[in-house]
Design a protein around this motif. Structure first.
Motif, PDB file in Angstrom:
ATOM      1  N   VAL A 191       0.835  -1.198   0.000  1.00 25.90           N
ATOM      2  CA  VAL A 191       0.000   0.000   0.000  1.00 25.90           C
ATOM      3  C   VAL A 191       0.873   1.252   0.000  1.00 25.90           C
ATOM      4  O   VAL A 191       0.578   2.227  -0.698  1.00 25.90           O
ATOM      5  CB  VAL A 191      -0.956  -0.003   1.216  1.00 25.90           C
ATOM      6  CG1 VAL A 191      -1.732   1.294   1.309  1.00 25.90           C
ATOM      7  CG2 VAL A 191      -1.914  -1.175   1.133  1.00 25.90           C
ATOM      8  N   ARG A 192       1.966   1.220   0.700  1.00 23.64           N
ATOM      9  CA  ARG A 192       2.845   2.393   0.786  1.00 23.64           C
ATOM     10  C   ARG A 192       3.612   2.654  -0.504  1.00 23.64           C
ATOM     11  O   ARG A 192       4.172   3.726  -0.689  1.00 23.64           O
ATOM     12  CB  ARG A 192       3.813   2.240   1.941  1.00 23.64           C
ATOM     13  CG  ARG A 192       3.105   2.260   3.272  1.00 23.64           C
ATOM     14  CD  ARG A 192       4.084   2.092   4.412  1.00 23.64           C
ATOM     15  NE  ARG A 192       3.396   2.003   5.670  1.00 23.64           N
ATOM     16  CZ  ARG A 192       3.340   2.990   6.555  1.00 23.64           C
ATOM     17  NH1 ARG A 192       3.933   4.128   6.305  1.00 23.64           N
ATOM     18  NH2 ARG A 192       2.685   2.828   7.686  1.00 23.64           N
ATOM     19  N   GLU A 193       3.663   1.691  -1.407  1.00 23.58           N
ATOM     20  CA  GLU A 193       4.362   1.865  -2.687  1.00 23.58           C
ATOM     21  C   GLU A 193       3.532   2.615  -3.725  1.00 23.58           C
ATOM     22  O   GLU A 193       4.070   3.018  -4.752  1.00 23.58           O
ATOM     23  CB  GLU A 193       4.709   0.505  -3.305  1.00 23.58           C
ATOM     24  CG  GLU A 193       5.809  -0.242  -2.657  1.00 23.58           C
ATOM     25  CD  GLU A 193       6.051  -1.570  -3.359  1.00 23.58           C
ATOM     26  OE1 GLU A 193       5.370  -1.865  -4.363  1.00 23.58           O
ATOM     27  OE2 GLU A 193       6.911  -2.314  -2.895  1.00 23.58           O
ATOM     28  N   LEU A 194       2.257   2.770  -3.480  1.00 24.30           N
ATOM     29  CA  LEU A 194       1.400   3.391  -4.483  1.00 24.30           C
ATOM     30  C   LEU A 194       1.756   4.861  -4.665  1.00 24.30           C
ATOM     31  O   LEU A 194       1.894   5.612  -3.710  1.00 24.30           O
ATOM     32  CB  LEU A 194      -0.068   3.247  -4.105  1.00 24.30           C
ATOM     33  CG  LEU A 194      -0.594   1.818  -4.065  1.00 24.30           C
ATOM     34  CD1 LEU A 194      -2.051   1.805  -3.657  1.00 24.30           C
ATOM     35  CD2 LEU A 194      -0.392   1.117  -5.391  1.00 24.30           C
ATOM     36  N   ASP A 195       1.920   5.245  -5.934  1.00 28.58           N
ATOM     37  CA  ASP A 195       2.306   6.600  -6.302  1.00 28.58           C
ATOM     38  C   ASP A 195       1.294   7.154  -7.304  1.00 28.58           C
ATOM     39  O   ASP A 195       0.460   6.411  -7.823  1.00 28.58           O
ATOM     40  CB  ASP A 195       3.699   6.589  -6.958  1.00 28.58           C
ATOM     41  CG  ASP A 195       4.797   6.233  -5.974  1.00 28.58           C
ATOM     42  OD1 ASP A 195       4.723   6.683  -4.815  1.00 28.58           O
ATOM     43  OD2 ASP A 195       5.743   5.519  -6.387  1.00 28.58           O
ATOM     44  N   PRO A 196       1.401   8.435  -7.619  1.00 26.16           N
ATOM     45  CA  PRO A 196       0.512   8.999  -8.637  1.00 26.16           C
ATOM     46  C   PRO A 196       0.616   8.298  -9.996  1.00 26.16           C
ATOM     47  O   PRO A 196      -0.338   8.301 -10.759  1.00 26.16           O
ATOM     48  CB  PRO A 196       0.971  10.456  -8.737  1.00 26.16           C
ATOM     49  CG  PRO A 196       1.544  10.755  -7.400  1.00 26.16           C
ATOM     50  CD  PRO A 196       2.168   9.476  -6.946  1.00 26.16           C
ATOM     51  N   GLU A 197       1.736   7.667 -10.288  1.00 26.06           N
ATOM     52  CA  GLU A 197       1.869   6.945 -11.558  1.00 26.06           C
ATOM     53  C   GLU A 197       0.929   5.749 -11.652  1.00 26.06           C
ATOM     54  O   GLU A 197       0.665   5.245 -12.745  1.00 26.06           O
ATOM     55  CB  GLU A 197       3.314   6.485 -11.770  1.00 26.06           C
ATOM     56  CG  GLU A 197       3.729   5.389 -10.800  1.00 26.06           C
ATOM     57  CD  GLU A 197       5.195   5.049 -10.879  1.00 26.06           C
ATOM     58  OE1 GLU A 197       5.526   3.881 -10.613  1.00 26.06           O
ATOM     59  OE2 GLU A 197       5.996   5.927 -11.190  1.00 26.06           O
ATOM     60  N   THR A 214      -5.425   0.250   7.589  1.00 24.53           N
ATOM     61  CA  THR A 214      -5.836   0.543   8.956  1.00 24.53           C
ATOM     62  C   THR A 214      -6.442   1.940   9.078  1.00 24.53           C
ATOM     63  O   THR A 214      -7.114   2.243  10.052  1.00 24.53           O
ATOM     64  CB  THR A 214      -4.635   0.446   9.922  1.00 24.53           C
ATOM     65  OG1 THR A 214      -3.613   1.344   9.478  1.00 24.53           O
ATOM     66  CG2 THR A 214      -4.114  -0.968   9.966  1.00 24.53           C
ATOM     67  N   ARG A 215      -6.163   2.815   8.070  1.00 25.71           N
ATOM     68  CA  ARG A 215      -6.686   4.172   8.118  1.00 25.71           C
ATOM     69  C   ARG A 215      -6.740   4.703   6.688  1.00 25.71           C
ATOM     70  O   ARG A 215      -5.906   4.377   5.867  1.00 25.71           O
ATOM     71  CB  ARG A 215      -5.745   5.024   8.971  1.00 25.71           C
ATOM     72  CG  ARG A 215      -6.089   6.438   9.106  1.00 25.71           C
ATOM     73  CD  ARG A 215      -5.087   7.153   9.977  1.00 25.71           C
ATOM     74  NE  ARG A 215      -3.751   6.618   9.765  1.00 25.71           N
ATOM     75  CZ  ARG A 215      -2.752   6.738  10.625  1.00 25.71           C
ATOM     76  NH1 ARG A 215      -2.922   7.382  11.749  1.00 25.71           N
ATOM     77  NH2 ARG A 215      -1.573   6.242  10.356  1.00 25.71           N
ATOM     78  N   THR A 216      -7.738   5.519   6.407  1.00 25.27           N
ATOM     79  CA  THR A 216      -7.848   6.130   5.082  1.00 25.27           C
ATOM     80  C   THR A 216      -7.946   7.640   5.212  1.00 25.27           C
ATOM     81  O   THR A 216      -8.296   8.161   6.277  1.00 25.27           O
ATOM     82  CB  THR A 216      -9.102   5.619   4.345  1.00 25.27           C
ATOM     83  OG1 THR A 216     -10.262   5.996   5.080  1.00 25.27           O
ATOM     84  CG2 THR A 216      -9.060   4.114   4.169  1.00 25.27           C
ATOM     85  N   SER A 217      -7.617   8.331   4.125  1.00 24.00           N
ATOM     86  CA  SER A 217      -7.763   9.778   4.085  1.00 24.00           C
ATOM     87  C   SER A 217      -8.049  10.176   2.637  1.00 24.00           C
ATOM     88  O   SER A 217      -7.983   9.350   1.727  1.00 24.00           O
ATOM     89  CB  SER A 217      -6.486  10.460   4.591  1.00 24.00           C
ATOM     90  OG  SER A 217      -5.410  10.166   3.736  1.00 24.00           O
TER      91      SER A 217
END
Length: 118
Positions: A92-98, A111-114
């Motif tokens: 999940v932390r690897e996701l970028d605008p690309e 565990t949390r969204t924004s």
């Protein structure tokens, strides 16, 4: 659609699916519906009188109007393609605008969204 099988069959189609899923998936939905309609219509026209009882009612829910084209079309409209088993998994932390507007497979726990801030 098992994307690993798709990649084995056609690497270019797999790459197109991953890069442009909003265009490719609706086309796959349409083809799946057309194939289901063709298969169902073939089943509704049995060659043998002994098989007529077996084929009566259709395969997508059946009922008294199993051979009705409108009913058949409505039942086939529910068919949707779901791509799965992509070759690459992202954290999940690897996701970028690309990755926006592409097909990605995510592993991990949310565990949390924004909201997304451009």
């Amino acid at each position: 659609v098992n994307c690993r099988h798709l990649h084995t069959h056609s690497e270019s189609l797999y790459a197109t699916l991953v890069e442009y899923p909003q265009e490719v998936v609706p086309v796959m939905d349409l083809v799946a519906r057309e194939q289901a309609l063709a298969l169902e219509r073939d089943d509704d026209d049995p060659d043998d009188d002994d098989d007529a009882e077996k084929h009566r009612g259709g395969g997508f829910g059946g009922g008294e109007n199993g051979g009705d084209d409108d009913d058949l079309s409505r039942r086939c409209d529910r068919i949707l393609v779901r791509p799965f088993n992509l070759r690459r998994l992202h954290d999940v932390r690897e996701l970028d605008p690309e990755h926006i507007d592409t097909l990605v497979a995510v592993q991990g726990m949310v565990t949390r969204t924004s909201t997304v801030v451009p």
